[in-house]
Design an enzyme around this catalytic site. Structure first.
Site, PDB file in Angstrom:
ATOM      1  N   CYS A 116      10.159  -3.082  -9.564  1.00 17.28           N
ATOM      2  CA  CYS A 116       8.720  -3.274  -9.811  1.00 17.28           C
ATOM      3  C   CYS A 116       8.431  -3.753 -11.238  1.00 17.28           C
ATOM      4  CB  CYS A 116       7.960  -1.994  -9.517  1.00 17.28           C
ATOM      5  SG  CYS A 116       8.156  -1.508  -7.801  1.00 17.28           S
ATOM      6  N   HIS A 256       0.943  -2.000 -12.587  1.00 14.11           N
ATOM      7  CA  HIS A 256       1.671  -2.183 -11.324  1.00 14.11           C
ATOM      8  C   HIS A 256       0.929  -1.432 -10.210  1.00 14.11           C
ATOM      9  CE1 HIS A 256       4.722  -2.327  -8.355  1.00 14.11           C
ATOM     10  NE2 HIS A 256       5.080  -1.071  -8.477  1.00 14.11           N
ATOM     11  N   ASN A 286       2.055  -2.334  -2.203  1.00 12.32           N
ATOM     12  CA  ASN A 286       2.984  -2.527  -3.320  1.00 12.32           C
ATOM     13  C   ASN A 286       3.903  -3.703  -2.989  1.00 12.32           C
ATOM     14  OD1 ASN A 286       4.975  -2.388  -5.264  1.00 12.32           O
ATOM     15  ND2 ASN A 286       5.357  -0.202  -5.039  1.00 12.32           N
TER      16      ASN A 286
HETATM   17  O1  UT7 Z   1       6.665   0.999  -7.119  1.00 17.49           O
HETATM   18  C1  UT7 Z   1       7.838   1.685  -7.399  1.00 17.49           C
HETATM   19  C2  UT7 Z   1       7.569   3.037  -7.838  1.00 17.49           C
HETATM   20  N1  UT7 Z   1       7.051   3.836  -6.757  1.00 17.49           N
HETATM   21  C3  UT7 Z   1       6.004   4.611  -6.940  1.00 17.49           C
HETATM   22  O2  UT7 Z   1       5.433   4.596  -7.996  1.00 17.49           O
HETATM   23  C4  UT7 Z   1       5.599   5.518  -5.818  1.00 17.49           C
HETATM   24  C5  UT7 Z   1       5.440   6.943  -6.319  1.00 17.49           C
HETATM   25  N2  UT7 Z   1       5.167   7.917  -5.292  1.00 17.49           N
HETATM   26  C6  UT7 Z   1       4.049   7.916  -4.530  1.00 17.49           C
HETATM   27  O3  UT7 Z   1       3.234   7.041  -4.629  1.00 17.49           O
HETATM   28  C7  UT7 Z   1       3.798   9.097  -3.631  1.00 17.49           C
HETATM   29  O4  UT7 Z   1       4.732  10.124  -3.917  1.00 17.49           O
HETATM   30  C8  UT7 Z   1       3.870   8.766  -2.113  1.00 17.49           C
HETATM   31  C9  UT7 Z   1       2.688   7.886  -1.717  1.00 17.49           C
HETATM   32  C10 UT7 Z   1       5.177   8.072  -1.789  1.00 17.49           C
HETATM   33  C11 UT7 Z   1       3.770  10.057  -1.298  1.00 17.49           C
HETATM   34  O5  UT7 Z   1       2.583  10.761  -1.644  1.00 17.49           O
HETATM   35  P1  UT7 Z   1       2.644  12.304  -2.009  1.00 17.49           P
HETATM   36  O6  UT7 Z   1       1.284  12.726  -2.284  1.00 17.49           O
HETATM   37  O7  UT7 Z   1       3.669  12.480  -3.102  1.00 17.49           O
HETATM   38  O8  UT7 Z   1       3.119  12.944  -0.657  1.00 17.49           O
HETATM   39  P2  UT7 Z   1       4.391  13.854  -0.358  1.00 17.49           P
HETATM   40  O9  UT7 Z   1       5.617  13.020  -0.269  1.00 17.49           O
HETATM   41  O10 UT7 Z   1       4.415  15.059  -1.221  1.00 17.49           O
HETATM   42  O11 UT7 Z   1       4.007  14.367   1.074  1.00 17.49           O
HETATM   43  C12 UT7 Z   1       2.889  15.247   1.310  1.00 17.49           C
HETATM   44  C13 UT7 Z   1       2.786  15.463   2.805  1.00 17.49           C
HETATM   45  C14 UT7 Z   1       4.112  15.848   3.436  1.00 17.49           C
HETATM   46  O12 UT7 Z   1       3.844  16.740   4.501  1.00 17.49           O
HETATM   47  P3  UT7 Z   1       4.071  18.327   4.309  1.00 17.49           P
HETATM   48  O13 UT7 Z   1       5.517  18.474   3.936  1.00 17.49           O
HETATM   49  O14 UT7 Z   1       3.138  18.717   3.195  1.00 17.49           O
HETATM   50  O15 UT7 Z   1       3.704  18.867   5.637  1.00 17.49           O
HETATM   51  C15 UT7 Z   1       4.609  14.541   4.004  1.00 17.49           C
HETATM   52  O16 UT7 Z   1       5.481  14.729   5.108  1.00 17.49           O
HETATM   53  O17 UT7 Z   1       2.379  14.251   3.431  1.00 17.49           O
HETATM   54  C16 UT7 Z   1       3.313  13.902   4.451  1.00 17.49           C
HETATM   55  N3  UT7 Z   1       3.390  12.460   4.530  1.00 17.49           N
HETATM   56  C17 UT7 Z   1       2.584  11.735   5.315  1.00 17.49           C
HETATM   57  N4  UT7 Z   1       1.612  12.089   6.158  1.00 17.49           N
HETATM   58  C18 UT7 Z   1       0.970  11.107   6.813  1.00 17.49           C
HETATM   59  C19 UT7 Z   1       4.208  11.632   3.833  1.00 17.49           C
HETATM   60  N5  UT7 Z   1       3.954  10.362   4.187  1.00 17.49           N
HETATM   61  C20 UT7 Z   1       2.949  10.402   5.097  1.00 17.49           C
HETATM   62  C21 UT7 Z   1       2.257   9.433   5.814  1.00 17.49           C
HETATM   63  N6  UT7 Z   1       1.277   9.813   6.654  1.00 17.49           N
HETATM   64  N7  UT7 Z   1       2.520   8.117   5.679  1.00 17.49           N
END
Ligand code: UT7
Length: 329
Positions: A116, A256, A286
């Site tokens: 990125c 970004h 992204n």
């Molecule tokens: O560009 C390169 C660099 N990348 C980044 O900067 C990305 C950085 N990370 C992020 O943007 C975020 O961490 C994500 C968007 C990838 C994920 O968001 P989050 O708020 O960190 O969610 P999480 O991974 O902690 O998941 C929270 C909950 C989980 O469920 P439980 O365990 O709380 O029951 C996940 O299983 O949300 C669930 N979950 C989803 N639910 C519905 C994860 N993905 C999804 C989804 N739809 N697509």
């Protein structure tokens, strides 16, 4: 002799026609529009469809548009750099493929792989060639066909990414417009959190790597989120401080586009009001190396000569950085 700066003299983007909405995502994985919108800010992303269509397809369209818009003969281009982690092939570099397709015959061309942060690294590299005085017209492309390495059964990654590319023209300027300063960092220990395991020399493609889905992006989102916020805020604050800038005399922050919540947190930590922060993640997701030039393209009509602009990115590697530009037109 006055100092030569590398000024951006044109910008052009290209995104594929196919729009993949959050509703369509709901048909692929267990997700919903509300979760995606709230947690990422993304409403839709573009996908490059069709057999044999690589990142170059989007780069070619962006560069064709850029040459036309800047009224440049392809023969005048000295250097083409393409930032991408989804090259058409391991080699030759996508920059060569793009240059050939648009009739650029007098340039040397190469790719930069910094995920990125690729566009930032490529922009600094291209700027150095201009500043040397030896190169007069340099094209910097940032683009990725993320759909080629995304696992559409993994809801934690597939909702985030999209396809797109953008390109800028760099030319010498002796009036103080152009790339003024940069800060770049890398930290290889970040490889544990964001990677594509197979397909390189360590794990070449085998039936087993394919069955294990190792040719797709793996991301542990939370640590990447934290590192992205800390990394981008730190470099933005440092580059502004050492150039005597603050949120009042900077016209735009161009972050970004990985997650709306990351953009909002970085803006808050660096004191930028939302109206000075470029955001288009809602429509493209992204696009990795594509996000920064696509932002400049979308906001081009609002930019004014002399605007102070700070670009920042964070991505796989880890890689991150910031560039300070004085807009030239
Ligand atoms: O560009 C390169 C660099 N990348 C980044 O900067 C990305 C950085 N990370 C992020 O943007 C975020 O961490 C994500 C968007 C990838 C994920 O968001 P989050 O708020 O960190 O969610 P999480 O991974 O902690 O998941 C929270 C909950 C989980 O469920 P439980 O365990 O709380 O029951 C996940 O299983 O949300 C669930 N979950 C989803 N639910 C519905 C994860 N993905 C999804 C989804 N739809 N697509």
């Amino acid at each position: 002799m006055s100092k030569i700066y590398a000024a951006i003299t044109g910008v052009q983007g290209y995104v594929p026609d196919y729009v993949m909405t959050n509703k369509e995502m709901e048909t692929l994985v267990d997700t919903n529009d509300e979760w995606i919108t709230e947690r990422t800010g993304i409403k839709e992303r573009r996908i490059l469809k069709g057999e044999g269509q690589g990142t170059s397809v989007m780069g070619i369209e962006a560069v064709k548009g850029l040459l036309k818009k800047t009224n440049t003969d392809p023969a005048e281009i000295d250097l083409v750099i393409c930032a991408t982690v989804t090259p058409d092939m391991p080699f030759p570099d996508t920059a060569n493929i793009i240059a050939d397709a648009v009739g650029i015959k007098n340039a040397f061309c190469f790719d930069i792989s910094a995920a990125c942060s690729g566009f930032l690294y490529a922009l600094t590299t291209g700027a150095k060639f201009i500043e040397s005085g030896n190169h007069k017209k340099v094209i910097i492309i940032g683009g990725d066909k993320m759909s080629s390495i995304i696992d559409y059964s993994d809801r934690t990654t597939c909702v985030i990414f999209g396809d797109g590319a953008g390109a800028v023209m760099l030319e010498p300027n002796t009036e103080g417009y152009g790339v003024i300063d940069y800060i770049h960092h890398s930290d290889g220990s970040g490889q544990a959190y964001l990677y594509q395991k197979a397909g390189g020399s360590r794990f070449p493609a085998t039936p087993d790597t394919i069955l294990a889905r190792e040719h797709f992006v793996y991301q542990n989102g939370k640590p990447v989120f934290r590192a992205a916020v800390e990394g981008m805020s730190d470099v933005v604050l440092r580059i502004m401080k050492r150039n005597h800038l603050n949120a009042d005399n900077v016209a735009w922050l161009v972050p970004h586009q990985a997650n709306k919540r990351i953009i909002e947190t970085v803006s808050r930590m660096t004191d930028f009001p939302s109206e000075k922060v470029m955001v288009n993640i809602q429509k493209y997701g992204n696009t990795t190396a594509g996000t920064l030039p696509l932002c400049l393209w979308d906001y081009e009509s609002q930019l004014k000569k002399g605007d102070n602009i700070i670009l920042t990115a964070f991505g796989g590697g880890f890689t991150w950085g910031a560039i300070y530009i004085k807009w030239a037109y």
